[in-house]
Scaffold this motif. Structure first.
Motif, PDB file in Angstrom:
ATOM      1  N   GLY A 118      42.049  39.164  34.260  1.00  0.00           N
ATOM      2  CA  GLY A 118      40.634  39.522  34.376  1.00  0.00           C
ATOM      3  C   GLY A 118      39.799  38.570  35.202  1.00  0.00           C
ATOM      4  N   SER A 119      40.359  37.485  35.705  1.00  0.00           N
ATOM      5  CA  SER A 119      39.554  36.533  36.474  1.00  0.00           C
ATOM      6  C   SER A 119      40.237  36.187  37.789  1.00  0.00           C
ATOM      7  N   PRO A 120      39.447  35.813  38.786  1.00  0.00           N
ATOM      8  CA  PRO A 120      40.027  35.446  40.084  1.00  0.00           C
ATOM      9  C   PRO A 120      40.927  34.219  39.954  1.00  0.00           C
ATOM     10  N   GLU A 121      41.927  34.153  40.792  1.00  0.00           N
ATOM     11  CA  GLU A 121      42.895  33.063  40.726  1.00  0.00           C
ATOM     12  C   GLU A 121      43.096  32.494  42.123  1.00  0.00           C
ATOM     13  N   SER A 122      42.715  31.254  42.333  1.00  0.00           N
ATOM     14  CA  SER A 122      42.828  30.656  43.664  1.00  0.00           C
ATOM     15  C   SER A 122      44.277  30.325  44.019  1.00  0.00           C
ATOM     16  N   VAL A 123      45.099  30.000  43.039  1.00  0.00           N
ATOM     17  CA  VAL A 123      46.514  29.704  43.321  1.00  0.00           C
ATOM     18  C   VAL A 123      47.203  30.958  43.863  1.00  0.00           C
ATOM     19  N   GLY A 124      46.899  32.088  43.280  1.00  0.00           N
ATOM     20  CA  GLY A 124      47.473  33.343  43.759  1.00  0.00           C
ATOM     21  C   GLY A 124      47.047  33.652  45.183  1.00  0.00           C
ATOM     22  N   ALA A 125      45.800  33.362  45.509  1.00  0.00           N
ATOM     23  CA  ALA A 125      45.317  33.583  46.874  1.00  0.00           C
ATOM     24  C   ALA A 125      46.049  32.691  47.865  1.00  0.00           C
ATOM     25  N   GLN A 176      44.799  52.029  52.898  1.00  0.00           N
ATOM     26  CA  GLN A 176      45.098  51.123  51.796  1.00  0.00           C
ATOM     27  C   GLN A 176      43.853  50.562  51.120  1.00  0.00           C
ATOM     28  N   MET A 177      42.789  50.370  51.845  1.00  0.00           N
ATOM     29  CA  MET A 177      41.615  49.698  51.280  1.00  0.00           C
ATOM     30  C   MET A 177      41.064  50.385  50.028  1.00  0.00           C
ATOM     31  N   PRO A 178      40.792  51.689  50.049  1.00  0.00           N
ATOM     32  CA  PRO A 178      40.298  52.312  48.810  1.00  0.00           C
ATOM     33  C   PRO A 178      41.304  52.221  47.662  1.00  0.00           C
ATOM     34  N   ILE A 179      42.599  52.294  47.987  1.00  0.00           N
ATOM     35  CA  ILE A 179      43.628  52.218  46.948  1.00  0.00           C
ATOM     36  C   ILE A 179      43.650  50.820  46.338  1.00  0.00           C
ATOM     37  N   LEU A 180      43.603  49.790  47.177  1.00  0.00           N
ATOM     38  CA  LEU A 180      43.601  48.424  46.657  1.00  0.00           C
ATOM     39  C   LEU A 180      42.318  48.111  45.886  1.00  0.00           C
ATOM     40  N   MET A 181      41.193  48.645  46.371  1.00  0.00           N
ATOM     41  CA  MET A 181      39.932  48.463  45.633  1.00  0.00           C
ATOM     42  C   MET A 181      40.028  49.123  44.266  1.00  0.00           C
ATOM     43  N   ALA A 182      40.590  50.329  44.222  1.00  0.00           N
ATOM     44  CA  ALA A 182      40.731  51.041  42.951  1.00  0.00           C
ATOM     45  C   ALA A 182      41.646  50.275  42.004  1.00  0.00           C
ATOM     46  N   LEU A 183      42.716  49.718  42.527  1.00  0.00           N
ATOM     47  CA  LEU A 183      43.628  48.935  41.695  1.00  0.00           C
ATOM     48  C   LEU A 183      42.929  47.690  41.147  1.00  0.00           C
ATOM     49  N   TYR A 184      42.149  47.030  42.001  1.00  0.00           N
ATOM     50  CA  TYR A 184      41.400  45.844  41.563  1.00  0.00           C
ATOM     51  C   TYR A 184      40.400  46.214  40.460  1.00  0.00           C
ATOM     52  N   PHE A 185      39.637  47.297  40.680  1.00  0.00           N
ATOM     53  CA  PHE A 185      38.647  47.702  39.680  1.00  0.00           C
ATOM     54  C   PHE A 185      39.321  48.196  38.402  1.00  0.00           C
ATOM     55  N   ALA A 186      40.503  48.809  38.524  1.00  0.00           N
ATOM     56  CA  ALA A 186      41.227  49.241  37.322  1.00  0.00           C
ATOM     57  C   ALA A 186      41.607  48.036  36.476  1.00  0.00           C
ATOM     58  N   ILE A 187      41.942  46.932  37.118  1.00  0.00           N
ATOM     59  CA  ILE A 187      42.329  45.721  36.388  1.00  0.00           C
ATOM     60  C   ILE A 187      41.102  45.040  35.792  1.00  0.00           C
ATOM     61  N   THR A 188      40.054  44.868  36.590  1.00  0.00           N
ATOM     62  CA  THR A 188      38.892  44.105  36.112  1.00  0.00           C
ATOM     63  C   THR A 188      37.993  44.901  35.176  1.00  0.00           C
ATOM     64  N   ASP A 189      37.926  46.229  35.344  1.00  0.00           N
ATOM     65  CA  ASP A 189      37.018  47.028  34.509  1.00  0.00           C
ATOM     66  C   ASP A 189      37.610  47.405  33.159  1.00  0.00           C
ATOM     67  N   SER A 190      38.920  47.473  33.075  1.00  0.00           N
ATOM     68  CA  SER A 190      39.558  47.825  31.813  1.00  0.00           C
ATOM     69  C   SER A 190      39.647  46.577  30.939  1.00  0.00           C
ATOM     70  N   LYS A 191      38.983  46.621  29.806  1.00  0.00           N
ATOM     71  CA  LYS A 191      38.967  45.452  28.912  1.00  0.00           C
ATOM     72  C   LYS A 191      40.368  45.110  28.405  1.00  0.00           C
ATOM     73  N   ASP A 192      41.185  46.133  28.173  1.00  0.00           N
ATOM     74  CA  ASP A 192      42.557  45.896  27.710  1.00  0.00           C
ATOM     75  C   ASP A 192      43.366  45.118  28.746  1.00  0.00           C
ATOM     76  N   ILE A 193      43.278  45.539  29.987  1.00  0.00           N
ATOM     77  CA  ILE A 193      44.069  44.907  31.049  1.00  0.00           C
ATOM     78  C   ILE A 193      43.505  43.534  31.393  1.00  0.00           C
ATOM     79  N   ALA A 194      42.181  43.432  31.513  1.00  0.00           N
ATOM     80  CA  ALA A 194      41.548  42.172  31.923  1.00  0.00           C
ATOM     81  C   ALA A 194      41.776  41.053  30.913  1.00  0.00           C
ATOM     82  N   ALA A 195      41.973  41.395  29.653  1.00  0.00           N
ATOM     83  CA  ALA A 195      42.152  40.366  28.626  1.00  0.00           C
ATOM     84  C   ALA A 195      43.563  39.778  28.615  1.00  0.00           C
ATOM     85  N   GLN A 196      44.494  40.403  29.291  1.00  0.00           N
ATOM     86  CA  GLN A 196      45.886  39.955  29.274  1.00  0.00           C
ATOM     87  C   GLN A 196      46.150  38.910  30.358  1.00  0.00           C
TER      88      GLN A 196
END
Length: 184
Positions: A162-169, A134-154
């Motif tokens: 596009g930013s860390p969220e402490s409430v979600g954690a 799971q680790m590489p898959i979850l890392m890839a999903l995280y990087f797909a969200i943060t690296d894609s400007k379209d996704i990170a801006a939503q």
């Protein structure tokens, strides 16, 4: 044990090269396909990337579920066997603690190994394969969200994707705690 150490070292060396470089193997083979999959699923929900992420996550969990269920089943069997073997193991461990010489400790350790074998218990089998997969898959999903400007801006619900969220954690920690209490 030596094979496990070599395998773990090789895996760690492989994963150290998993930085999100756009021309890297990790980015091209996992991150970019996840970003495209998120965008594809988002197109079904009027461009809601949050819903795309939810659907990708559900798909990943469904694909990994057989392996996770198998590991959980093996772990439950191992726990049952360990409960049966516990009195003998405790007795031998106490004898090892008070053993006077190394020869007696070695003999008692051999007896302990026989008890493990008798009850089909492997203290080194921790069932970490699903986590390693799971680790590489979850890392890839995280990087797909943060690296894609379209996704990170939503944003999705109250989360900025596009930013860390402490409430979600905190929510995730509470959910994991409740899940562990229910299943253990």
């Amino acid at each position: 044990m030596k094979k496990f150490t070599v395998l773990l070292t090789a895996l760690l060396l492989l994963l150290t090269g998993c930085a999100p470089k756009e021309d890297g193997l990790f980015h091209q083979s996992l991150v970019e396909p996840f970003a495209q999959l998120i965008k594809y699923f988002a197109s079904f929900f009027d461009g809601s990337y949050g819903m795309g992420i939810v659907l990708v996550t559900v798909c990943v969990r469904l694909v990994l579920m057989p392996m996770m269920l198998n590991a959980t089943k093996r772990q439950k069997v191992m726990q049952g066997n360990m409960k049966l073997a516990q009195p003998e193991i405790k007795k031998l461990q106490d004898q090892i603690k008070v053993a006077k010489d190394e020869e007696e400790k070695a003999r008692l350790s051999q007896e302990l190994l026989k008890v493990y074998s008798k009850y089909n218990v492997n203290p080194l089998n921790m069932g970490c394969l699903p986590v390693i997969v799971q680790m590489p898959i979850l890392m890839a999903l995280y990087f797909a969200i943060t690296d894609s400007k379209d996704i990170a801006a939503q944003s999705f619900l109250w989360f900025n994707l596009g930013s860390p969220e402490s409430v979600g954690a905190v929510i995730l920690i509470i959910q994991q705690y409740i899940s562990n209490k229910l299943y253990n």
